[in-house]
Design a protein around this motif. Structure first.
Motif: not given
Length: 187
Positions: A70-83
């Motif tokens: 499913p689509a990632l939540s804004p916080d999860v997407a942000s964390d993944e982008l930072c990783r």
């Protein structure tokens, strides 16, 4: 799948007015460590605008539902982008710009070898071939302070020459190829 960036670039290259954007448009799948597609470009190969597009493309893809998740939540997407940024695949400045535009809190961009932001600015100018006095003048600091920054950054980077420092800057994406963008400037 990997060829869609190539085809985007080719389609824009046909229209004379869009030719300057063709390489940029075809760069959305690139990664700073060379693991992207379709060219396998590294940090020093493309301008910061291309890395901004790559980070924005990743963020948008994470926020959309896919067949396998499913689509990632804004916080999860942000964390993944930072990783991705911390792993060296996306430019930290580009990630911060995308997160800011998405309404997410700005995160501290990790700097290589523990360099300060000021040392990164000095290093970017040094890598462009500027002399100590020229760097000092451009940054509005004294030549002695500039020399102190150079000695400090060389020690942290483990280099002893300007050419070694330049190579370090290129390997870590600290030198912009955008002629209008001041090195060390935020996107």
């Amino acid at each position: 799948m990997r060829l869609h960036a190539y085809h985007s670039e080719r389609a824009l290259d046909v229209a004379v007015g869009l030719r300057p954007l063709a390489r940029l448009a075809g760069s959305h799948g690139e990664r700073c460590d060379g693991s992207g597609y379709h060219r396998g470009s590294r940090a020093a190969d493309l301008p910061l605008t291309a890395w901004l597009l790559a980070a924005a493309d990743c963020h948008q893809a994470m926020r959309e539902p896919r067949a396998h998740r499913p689509a990632l939540s804004p916080d999860v997407a942000s964390d993944e982008l930072c990783r991705e940024s911390e792993a060296g695949r996306l430019a930290p400045e580009a990630v911060n710009a995308v997160l800011t535009a998405a309404g997410q809190p700005r995160r501290a961009a990790p700097r290589p070898a523990g360099l300060s932001e000021r040392e990164c600015e000095v290093l970017a100018l040094l890598a462009r071939g500027l002399a100590t006095k020229q760097i000092a003048r451009q940054m509005g600091i004294s030549p002695k302070t500039c020399d102190h920054h150079i000695q400090s950054l060389c020690g942290k980077a483990g280099v002893s020459t300007r050419s070694g420092a330049t190579l370090f800057a290129l390997e870590h994406g600290l030198v912009s190829q955008d002629p209008g963008l001041r090195p060390g400037a935020r996107l």
